[in-house]
Design an enzyme around this catalytic site. Structure first.
Site, PDB file in Angstrom:
ATOM      1  N   TYR A  37       0.926  -1.123  -0.192  1.00 37.99           N
ATOM      2  CA  TYR A  37       0.132   0.077   0.180  1.00 37.99           C
ATOM      3  C   TYR A  37       0.937   1.092   0.172  1.00 37.99           C
ATOM      4  CZ  TYR A  37      -5.053  -0.463   0.518  1.00 37.99           C
ATOM      5  OH  TYR A  37      -6.313  -0.670   0.143  1.00 37.99           O
ATOM      6  N   GLU A  39      -0.429   4.803  -0.545  1.00 39.14           N
ATOM      7  CA  GLU A  39      -1.335   6.044  -0.926  1.00 39.14           C
ATOM      8  C   GLU A  39      -0.461   7.216  -0.602  1.00 39.14           C
ATOM      9  OE1 GLU A  39      -4.158   4.498   1.869  1.00 39.14           O
ATOM     10  OE2 GLU A  39      -5.655   4.160   0.429  1.00 39.14           O
ATOM     11  N   THR A 219      -3.578   6.861 -21.902  1.00 38.91           N
ATOM     12  CA  THR A 219      -3.375   5.525 -21.456  1.00 38.91           C
ATOM     13  C   THR A 219      -2.144   5.187 -21.613  1.00 38.91           C
ATOM     14  OG1 THR A 219      -4.234   4.888 -23.666  1.00 38.91           O
ATOM     15  CG2 THR A 219      -5.936   4.538 -21.754  1.00 38.91           C
ATOM     16  N   LYS A 222      -1.754   1.560 -25.191  1.00 39.35           N
ATOM     17  CA  LYS A 222      -2.000   1.418 -26.415  1.00 39.35           C
ATOM     18  C   LYS A 222      -0.920   1.549 -27.348  1.00 39.35           C
ATOM     19  CE  LYS A 222      -6.788   3.193 -25.699  1.00 39.35           C
ATOM     20  NZ  LYS A 222      -7.026   3.786 -24.675  1.00 39.35           N
ATOM     21  N   ARG A 228      -1.524  -1.721 -18.743  1.00 37.89           N
ATOM     22  CA  ARG A 228      -2.967  -1.053 -18.704  1.00 37.89           C
ATOM     23  C   ARG A 228      -2.952   0.105 -17.399  1.00 37.89           C
ATOM     24  NH1 ARG A 228      -5.961  -3.332 -21.815  1.00 37.89           N
ATOM     25  NH2 ARG A 228      -7.568  -2.062 -21.793  1.00 37.89           N
TER      26      ARG A 228
HETATM   27  N1  DSN Z   1     -11.460   1.594 -25.202  1.00 40.50           N
HETATM   28  C1  DSN Z   1     -10.530   2.659 -25.753  1.00 40.50           C
HETATM   29  C2  DSN Z   1     -10.646   2.398 -27.232  1.00 40.50           C
HETATM   30  O1  DSN Z   1     -10.728   1.562 -27.854  1.00 40.50           O
HETATM   31  O2  DSN Z   1     -10.417   3.559 -27.918  1.00 40.50           O
HETATM   32  C3  DSN Z   1     -10.776   4.004 -25.461  1.00 40.50           C
HETATM   33  O3  DSN Z   1     -10.680   3.836 -23.915  1.00 40.50           O
END
Ligand code: DSN
Length: 453
Positions: A37, A39, A219, A222, A228
């Site tokens: 933890y 925080e 994010t 991607k 994630r």
């Molecule tokens: N779910 C994502 C996407 O596919 O663009 C966005 O959060």
């Protein structure tokens, strides 16, 4: 878990927001760091025993700023958000009061629901529209490009406190200078959600939102190819002021006040303890992002998107905006008489993953007539332009199969899905897809574990 691993290896992954992480990232995610933890922020935690966690989070800050070439005097970063939706909501919570106004790209135009979205019947979908007032801007239905004239007009009427650029399904460059000009004119903070293109920004393969924006969220999983999660960059230090369309430091001693407000919004306002395993995994991914190999990867992601776009267009397929500047394309399937949903289902049965997306009709009506296709994941697995020619062939075959099924079984989903289950054409295409995909190793996977599945 083994079945899902098998699906990932044997299929063609074209969901534009997905990618494959390396073994080091997987190892950090599955490590003992999940036990702790923490925080609070490094040096100011609510529990003891965080001396090494502090080092990890500070290292992650350094690497995040370095990956985007940001000066630590002028930019700060928070690496704790659990996702970009949480990151966006933390920005609104830190900077706004309930019912204050935000403006982002409309979801059917390619925006994200976390930028504020109401359905046509007025239903509030995300916290962004439940707790704040939102009015969206749209793409021009004839061209598919953002309509900057209308955006300016709406912004001057609505006076949002935060103007948001960035989206989930937009295949073209963003004109950040124009956004800055509009934000300054209507007195808004300019925020970019670069979730989809953060890898391209880091590799300097698209224009950078950091030049013009006050706050940038993303994010981390991607095109950035990390674990994630979400991340927030904010300006700090002396305030910038407009200079032409660009920004430069003011002479006045006015300081940005984003840092404390955003950090407080992330914790304790919205989240609990940070996921330390994720932060370590992110630090690993960000080290890779700063390498020449990563830049070459992103260049290939773009070349592959171009190759896929031209292969489909040569086969008379219609793409929104007629192509792409980044890692994704939007394919308008109405020329085949198909909906995105039917096509997505046929592709899924053939072991190809992609997702349906709404398409703006020339009359401004929105119909679920398309799919979004991205190249980051298959590029990670080593696919080149020639492989995307093959993928275009598979996609076109899937479109023809879907049209035939629709003719034989009608448009009603239940009948259509029944026909799909017994289609010999689908079984044949699935075999081709699996043979093709199995040539490309999946990073971080151990093939031996599931060969028999
Ligand atoms: N779910 C994502 C996407 O596919 O663009 C966005 O959060």
């Amino acid at each position: 878990m083994e079945k899902e691993k098998c699906r990932q290896v044997k299929g063609i992954e074209l969901v534009a927001s997905e990618n494959y992480v390396c073994r080091a990232v997987l190892d950090a995610l599955g490590s003992h760091l999940t036990n702790k933890y923490s925080e609070g922020m490094p040096g100011a935690r609510y529990y003891g025993g965080n001396q090494y966690i502090d080092q990890i989070e500070r290292l992650c800050w350094e690497r995040a700023l370095a990956a985007f070439n940001l000066d630590p005097e002028s930019w700060g970063v928070n690496v704790q958000p659990y996702s970009c939706t949480s990151a966006n909501f933390a920005v609104y919570t830190g900077l706004l009061l309930p019912s204050d106004r935000i403006m982002g790209l409309d979801s059917p135009s390619g925006g994200h629901v976390s930028h504020g979205f109401y359905t046509p019947s007025g239903k509030k979908i995300s916290g962004a529209s439940i707790f704040f007032e939102s009015l969206s801007y749209k793409v021009n239905p004839h061209t598919g490009y953002i309509d900057y004239e209308k955006l300016e007009e709406r912004a001057m009427d609505f006076h949002p406190k935060i103007l948001i650029c960035g989206g989930s399904s937009y295949p073209r460059e963003w004109d950040y200078a124009r956004f800055r000009q509009i934000a300054d004119k209507c007195g808004a903070v300019l925020m970019c959600d670069m979730a989809h293109i953060s890898g391209l920004v880091a590799a300097k393969e698209c224009s950078s939102p950091f030049e013009y924006c006050d706050i940038v969220t993303s994010t981390t999983h991607k095109s950035l190819r990390g674990p994630r999660g979400g991340i927030i960059f904010f300006r700090k230090g002396k305030k910038m002021r407009k200079h032409g369309f660009s920004v430069c430091q003011t002479d006045e001693s006015e300081q940005y006040d984003f840092e404390d407000r955003i950090n407080f919004a992330v914790f304790p306002s919205l989240q609990g303890g940070p996921h330390n395993n994720h932060i370590a995994a992110l630090a690993i991914a960000l080290k890779q992002v700063a390498t020449s190999e990563y830049k070459a990867y992103i260049q290939q992601v773009k070349k592959n998107a171009q190759a896929l776009a031209s292969a489909l267009m040569r086969r008379k397929c219609r793409l929104v905006t007629g192509g792409t500047d980044n890692h994704l394309i939007l394919w308008d399937l109405r020329t085949f008489g198909l909906t995105g949903k039917s096509f997505e289902k046929v592709c899924e049965a053939c072991h190809i993953s992609l997702n349906k997306t709404p398409i703006f009709g020339e009359n401004g009506a929105i119909c679920p007539g398309g799919v979004r296709i991205g190249t980051p994941a298959m590029t990670t697995r080593g696919c080149l332009e020639g492989d995307f020619e093959t993928i275009a062939e598979f996609l076109l075959r899937a479109a023809h199969i879907a049209s035939t099924l629709q003719k034989e079984h009608g448009k009603y989903q239940k009948e259509f899905l029944k026909g799909l289950q017994h289609s010999r054409d689908i079984a044949e295409l699935r075999n081709h897809v699996e043979t093709f995909s199995s040539q490309f190793a999946m990073p971080g996977s151990d093939l031996g574990l599931f060969n028999e599945l």
